[in-house]
Design an enzyme around this catalytic site. Structure first.
Site, PDB file in Angstrom:
ATOM      1  N   HIS A 149       0.841  -1.200   0.000  1.00  0.00           N
ATOM      2  CA  HIS A 149       0.000   0.000   0.000  1.00  0.00           C
ATOM      3  C   HIS A 149       0.873   1.246   0.000  1.00  0.00           C
ATOM      4  O   HIS A 149       2.060   1.167   0.318  1.00  0.00           O
ATOM      5  CB  HIS A 149      -0.893   0.010   1.256  1.00  0.00           C
ATOM      6  CG  HIS A 149      -0.081   0.122   2.508  1.00  0.00           C
ATOM      7  ND1 HIS A 149       0.429  -0.984   3.151  1.00  0.00           N
ATOM      8  CD2 HIS A 149       0.340   1.199   3.210  1.00  0.00           C
ATOM      9  CE1 HIS A 149       1.123  -0.591   4.200  1.00  0.00           C
ATOM     10  NE2 HIS A 149       1.094   0.742   4.267  1.00  0.00           N
ATOM     11  N   HIS A 179       5.497   6.026  -0.693  1.00  0.00           N
ATOM     12  CA  HIS A 179       6.293   4.852  -1.043  1.00  0.00           C
ATOM     13  C   HIS A 179       5.479   3.595  -0.752  1.00  0.00           C
ATOM     14  O   HIS A 179       4.473   3.653  -0.036  1.00  0.00           O
ATOM     15  CB  HIS A 179       7.585   4.836  -0.221  1.00  0.00           C
ATOM     16  CG  HIS A 179       7.343   4.708   1.250  1.00  0.00           C
ATOM     17  ND1 HIS A 179       7.057   5.797   2.055  1.00  0.00           N
ATOM     18  CD2 HIS A 179       7.290   3.630   2.067  1.00  0.00           C
ATOM     19  CE1 HIS A 179       6.872   5.383   3.289  1.00  0.00           C
ATOM     20  NE2 HIS A 179       6.994   4.077   3.335  1.00  0.00           N
TER      21      HIS A 179
HETATM   22  P1  2AM Z   1       6.219   2.179   6.300  1.00  0.00           P
HETATM   23  O1  2AM Z   1       5.555   1.367   5.224  1.00  0.00           O
HETATM   24  O2  2AM Z   1       7.297   3.066   5.766  1.00  0.00           O
HETATM   25  O3  2AM Z   1       6.653   1.352   7.467  1.00  0.00           O
HETATM   26  C1  2AM Z   1       1.344   1.191   8.769  1.00  0.00           C
HETATM   27  O4  2AM Z   1       2.307   1.090   9.748  1.00  0.00           O
HETATM   28  C2  2AM Z   1       1.754   2.139   7.696  1.00  0.00           C
HETATM   29  O5  2AM Z   1       1.898   3.468   8.245  1.00  0.00           O
HETATM   30  C3  2AM Z   1       3.079   1.803   7.034  1.00  0.00           C
HETATM   31  O6  2AM Z   1       2.962   2.021   5.648  1.00  0.00           O
HETATM   32  C4  2AM Z   1       4.047   2.762   7.642  1.00  0.00           C
HETATM   33  O7  2AM Z   1       5.082   3.183   6.828  1.00  0.00           O
HETATM   34  C5  2AM Z   1       3.164   3.953   7.917  1.00  0.00           C
HETATM   35  N1  2AM Z   1       3.711   4.808   8.973  1.00  0.00           N
HETATM   36  C6  2AM Z   1       3.946   6.130   8.889  1.00  0.00           C
HETATM   37  N2  2AM Z   1       4.416   6.618  10.034  1.00  0.00           N
HETATM   38  C7  2AM Z   1       4.511   5.566  10.873  1.00  0.00           C
HETATM   39  C8  2AM Z   1       4.961   5.413  12.209  1.00  0.00           C
HETATM   40  N3  2AM Z   1       5.385   6.447  12.938  1.00  0.00           N
HETATM   41  N4  2AM Z   1       4.933   4.179  12.736  1.00  0.00           N
HETATM   42  C9  2AM Z   1       4.505   3.128  12.022  1.00  0.00           C
HETATM   43  N5  2AM Z   1       4.065   3.201  10.760  1.00  0.00           N
HETATM   44  C10 2AM Z   1       4.064   4.414  10.186  1.00  0.00           C
END
Ligand code: 2AM
Length: 177
Positions: A37, A121
């Protein structure tokens, strides 16, 4: 409490195209196709009544359908270690508008949001103990990634549950454009 985020799901055919890149790196915990996603806004742990408010506020975040393309790969980490590998997203004004509206919806619902820059991303893997050289080689081998364009006609509010096998996501509410 429920850990929430808003995201655009990656269509299954695009995710399957990415799957052939998700190999050849010891220490990578590759994310399955159904988990891929593009996060629009991360809300963190939210109490249930506020989650309902957020779900209602998100109906106002919708935009017109638009197209996205995935391009290139990259890594997040700190000074010492790479923690995640991702596929990039080509610059998209509608995506930025949608993400901004999802963030605003959180603020209207009273969610305290982190003030990070928005860097769209698709996380392909989280890394645990992968060697730097191998990470570098994987990135060099995949930096020409370029997906077919796909149409974005919906986004979702997802709950994230942390398990031993990695985060598991459930779709709580879907918003069609
Ligand atoms: P990531 O894919 O770069 O880990 C669920 O965790 C989604 O929220 C993930 O896509 C994650 O990014 C994003 N996300 C953004 N900020 C976050 C945070 N502080 N902690 C965990 N997930 C975060």
């Amino acid at each position: 409490m429920i850990r929430l985020f808003a995201a655009v799901p990656v269509p299954f055919d695009i995710a399957e195209g990415l799957a052939r890149r998700q190999r050849g790196l010891p220490g990578a915990r590759w994310r399955p196709p159904e988990a891929l996603h593009i996060t629009l806004a991360f809300y963190g742990e939210v109490v249930e009544p506020r989650a309902d408010d957020l779900a209602a506020e998100l109906t106002r975040a919708r935009v017109d359908p638009f197209e996205l393309t995935l391009e290139g790969v990259g890594a997040f980490g700190d000074d010492h270690r790479t923690r995640a590998l991702w596929a990039g997203v080509t610059a998209s004004e509608p995506l930025n508008i949608l993400a901004g509206r999802c963030r605003a919806a959180g603020q209207r619902a009273g969610v305290v949001m982190e003030s990070r820059d928005y860097r769209p991303h698709v996380t392909l893997a989280y890394l645990k103990g992968a060697e730097d050289d191998r990470v570098g080689a994987w990135m060099t081998g995949h930096n020409l990634l370029h997906s077919p364009p796909f149409r974005v006609e919906r986004f979702g509010l997802y709950a994230s549950v942390l398990t031993d096998a990695g985060s598991h996501y459930t779709l709580e509410r879907e918003y069609l454009f």
